[in-house]
Design an enzyme around this catalytic site. Structure first.
Site, PDB file in Angstrom:
ATOM      1  CD  GLU A 138      -2.960  -1.112   2.308  1.00 34.68           C
ATOM      2  OE1 GLU A 138      -2.618  -0.607   3.391  1.00 34.68           O
ATOM      3  OE2 GLU A 138      -4.093  -1.560   2.101  1.00 34.68           O
ATOM      4  CD  GLU A 146      -4.943  -5.722   2.544  1.00 35.20           C
ATOM      5  OE1 GLU A 146      -5.728  -4.881   3.052  1.00 35.20           O
ATOM      6  OE2 GLU A 146      -3.734  -5.788   2.842  1.00 35.20           O
TER       7      GLU A 146
END
Length: 854
Positions: free
Chosen positions: A184, A253
């Site tokens: 991320e 995710e």
């Protein structure tokens, strides 16, 4: 005969090739449609199970349940701080046995996705970085910084070489088909500009050059350079496209729920919405979905980050914190996976043709040259159901739902129509008596000079503790003249303490004067309170408490914890007295920690008193100990801490984690699956402790004389602590007459009339339990939800009799939903459904019955 021989030999060859893949080099590549495993495009469902958040004896069961739920892949982060607690000293034992975990995945016949990071975020302490890394000279985290890159590369190489040495990459015949570098990073990369971009491209190049033979991914990184695949994280990823047209669409995710923080509510994501998000991603061309989390587990010890993240990391996942299946989330997703797998050949062979079926309705149709056809009919309307015409047939679509048609004709699954049971979980008494509670007061009047130091001014907490303990004492003294006005009837002076986090207890001359706490959103806080000083010397002792180190944010390694001032007294005759630059004495940790009171070997070093005496005094900073015997059975266990305040728990020397019975604030006014999910929706537990129960792994227990230690910061009554077991106490199901079912799909009969298979209600209690009674049953138009069903205007009077006959005394049963099964049609020309709630009770030898089909 010859043809049959050739056919059999072909089958043997194919089986041999599959089996050999575990012993010879196999390939994992990709194209724009999907990952290719040994040349075959695959639609893959994955689930996050983090090995340190469960115990090794749980791993096999968790992974098998994931496989049974239709998963192909298990995903895990790699947690640097547990594996390298000090530079060059590695730990891969117990819960940190990464090799054993990956081999358990392999044994189950599943693939693995290894997210090395080594930054993990994950609501994990310090984002997975070891705290010692912060003190490497010249370091700056996650940027174009040589000390950081050198350390990061060293750990990444350590993990990759460990996996290679055990032949665990798919290219070696192992289960690992994907690896991730960084995590991320996109938003931070943009903030840092050139330094961020240079670091990101370096990290990608470094990873690829390690030669794992499997693809690497970077999640939430739009600029991921070839051949690294950029991927999506979020509640929804149907709008995501990879940065190159030849890369597959991967969702690393898919958030199955959300984390909890002390003082916050429990977050629940309805499975109808999660299934809708997953189906929407697949219908747009996605080929890999990882549920984060599939099993969340427990933040044992001081591993929770945030700060203020709870010890429970349940995440509303399909398998709950304790390893039990959460229904209906688990079962509904399992049915989705089966439906999608039926479409796999068409999905990986073609691009969708999208047609409008209405203002908010669409059809995505996949047709392959070999004749395969699969369709997804979607209704994005959040208010109304829709009746659409597709391929000259009418289909009913509930709001915010997608129907899956593996043959472009028969609906086998709709994301909003939940046909699996709902399991009601309860915490029941384990009947394990806590023997002889005894207590010890953490005496703050006499400090161990060998563990203290004194300096001018206030110091940042982690710089002093290096996270060896949550606790740091800041101690100073003030001399008060006898002529001060407040000593002669005037108003007491006020102490003001500014803290950068996370909690604070103030002691004046050994007595608790007050406490204050931050929150995850506002770590910094100010304490203001009257203080009862006396003439002469007064000792001010401030106990600063960390509640997990930050795990996310730009350069969070530079964020402060502890008391940095100002610390000042107001209301004295002289006015304000700033204590910030006085001499302060520091002590890291508690005396009980230094004396190892959490171990049975350390308890003899102090004088313990009967807990009943300690409770009468309601002293803060108390150590409590007791012994208990392990209860019989195999149900998961937890400690009920409702009677306590805030502190930590140890059993047989192992840390269960932090506890805090802070009450939850939120909006618990119902939950509707329709519309975009966000963490402000669907709250539970408002007005109750955010976390009351704390998981106690059975593998930590001995048959007798288990040693329980509690450190309580505020007060509380340890005699109210109890051991409980988590059990399914009742199961519910609600299924309509024409509920979509996979049995109604046969590719060979395309275009031909066929017999309709009536749907069934399936009920199942936990192993070792049977259905002891039917609490509610109604075939007709029942009202309400699980736990509060009521008869509606239409009800078949035989409902209870049919359910009792077919289900009572059995561990599981199935009842067909049809008029013939219930005698007569209770209300002709009305769509009926069967709603049931059954009670589950421990099985006895006389209740065991093998027949369960109705």
């Amino acid at each position: 005969m010859a043809t049959l021989f050739v056919y059999r030999m072909l089958i043997v060859f194919c089986l041999t090739l599959c089996l050999c893949c575990h012993h010879i080099h196999c390939s994992v590549t990709y194209d724009r449609k999907a990952l290719l495993i040994n040349g075959q495009r695959r639609i893959l469902f994955s689930g996050s199970i983090h090995y340190p958040r469960s115990t090794p004896d749980m791993w096999e069961d968790l992974i098998q349940k994931a496989k049974d739920g239709g998963l192909d892949v298990i995903e895990t982060y790699v947690f640097w701080n547990v594996h390298e607690p000090s530079p060059g000293n590695y730990n891969f034992e117990g819960r940190y046995d990464l090799v054993r975990f990956i081999k358990t995945i392999q044994k189950a016949g599943l693939y693995a996705h290894l997210r090395i990071g080594p930054y993990v975020c994950a609501e994990w302490n310090f984002g997975g970085f070891p705290v010692w890394l912060k003190y490497v000279p010249g370091i700056s985290f996650r940027t174009d910084n040589e000390p950081f890159k050198r350390a990061m590369q060293g750990f990444t190489e350590k993990i990759v070489n460990l996996m290679k040495s055990e032949n665990l990459f798919e290219s070696q015949g192992g289960p690992i088909i994907l690896s991730q570098i960084e995590n991320e990073y996109g938003a931070q990369s943009k903030q840092l500009g050139a330094a961020g971009h240079n670091y990101m491209t370096w990290a990608a190049k470094m990873a690829v050059e390690m030669g794992t033979g499997v693809p690497w991914v970077m999640c939430k990184e739009e600029d991921a350079p070839d051949p690294v695949i950029n991927s999506c994280n979020g509640f929804y990823c149907d709008a995501f496209t990879p940065n190159q047209p030849y890369k597959p669409t991967i969702w690393t995710e898919a958030w199955s729920g959300w984390f909890t923080e002390f003082g916050g509510p429990i977050h629940q994501r309805p499975v109808q919405d999660l299934a809708f998000a997953a189906a929407r991603f697949i219908q747009k061309g996605g080929s890999f979905i990882n549920y984060y989390m599939y099993h969340g587990g427990t933040n044992f010890g001081r591993s929770a980050g945030g700060p203020f993240i709870t010890t429970s990391y349940d995440y509303d996942a399909p398998i709950d914190e304790y390893g039990l299946i959460r229904q209906p989330k688990y079962g509904h997703l399992k049915e989705l996976h089966r439906a999608i797998k039926m479409c796999e050949r068409a999905l990986v062979s073609a691009d969708p043709i999208v047609t409008s079926l209405g203002g908010f309705q669409q059809a995505h149709v996949y047709s392959s040259e070999s004749g395969d056809c699969a369709a997804f009919l979607s209704n994005y309307d959040t208010k109304s159901a829709a009746r659409v015409l597709f391929n000259n047939m009418h289909y009913n679509l509930p709001p915010w739902s997608i129907s899956v048609l593996p043959d472009c004709r028969n609906v086998v699954f709709n994301t909003a129509k939940v046909g699996v049971q709902t399991s009601q979980m309860e915490m029941l008494p384990a009947n394990a008596e806590m023997f002889s509670w005894e207590s010890y007061f953490e005496d703050i009047s006499s400090l161990d000079d060998s563990s203290t130091f004194t300096t001018q001014g206030l110091l940042e907490q982690i710089n002093v503790t290096r996270d060896a303990s949550d606790y740091l004492w800041y101690i100073t003294s003030v001399d008060i003249g006898s002529s001060e006005s407040f000593l002669h009837g005037g108003e007491l002076p006020t102490l003001i303490v500014q803290s950068t986090g996370h909690a604070l207890h103030i002691f004046i001359n050994g007595q608790l004067s007050g406490s204050a706490f931050g929150t995850r959103e506002a770590r910094r806080f100010m304490y203001t309170g009257k203080v009862n000083l006396q003439a002469g010397r007064n000792k001010i002792a401030l106990l600063s408490v960390a509640v997990g180190l930050p795990n996310v944010g730009g350069h969070y390694e530079t964020w402060n914890t502890g008391i940095l001032g100002p610390v000042a007294l107001h209301g004295l005759d002289q006015g304000k007295w700033d204590l910030s630059w006085q001499k302060w004495t520091y002590q890291v940790g508690l005396r009980g920690e230094a004396m190892n009171l959490v171990s049975p070997n350390g308890i003899s070093s102090v004088e313990w008193m009967q807990a009943s005496l300690a409770v009468q005094r309601q002293q803060p900073l108390m150590w409590h100990k007791a012994y208990f015997n392990a209860p019989e059975g195999d149900e998961p266990l937890a400690l009920d801490m409702e009677g306590m305040g805030k502190g930590q728990i140890w059993i047989n020397g192992q840390s269960v984690g932090r506890y805090w019975t802070a009450y939850a604030k939120g909006d618990c006014n119902g939950c509707n699956y329709v519309g975009g999910y966000r963490p402000t929706k669907c709250h539970l537990g408002c007005g109750q402790p955010t976390q009351r129960w704390y998981h106690v792994p059975r593998s930590w227990l001995k048959p007798t004389q288990n040693f329980l230690v509690i450190f309580e910061e505020l007060g509380g009554n340890p005699s109210r602590i109890s051991l409980v077991k988590r059990s399914v106490t009742s199961v519910c199901a609600e299924v309509a007459e024409y509920h979509p079912t996979i049995k109604n799909w046969h590719i060979e009969s395309y275009g031909k009339p066929e017999e309709f298979h009536s749907p069934k209600v399936h009920l199942r209690c936990s192993p070792g339990h049977t259905i002891s009674s039917i609490k509610f049953a109604s075939f007709g138009t029942p009202l309400g939800t699980c736990g509060s069903y009521q008869q509606g205007p239409c009800h078949s009077p035989t409902s209870y009799d049919i359910l009792e006959k077919k289900c009572v005394g059995k561990q599981r049963c199935a009842v067909t939903i049809s008029n013939s099964n219930f005698g007569v049609d209770p209300c002709p020309n009305v769509l009926k459904r069967l709603s049931v709630e059954a009670i589950c009770s421990p099985m006895t030898s006389t209740t065991m019955q093998p027949n369960w089909r109705g």
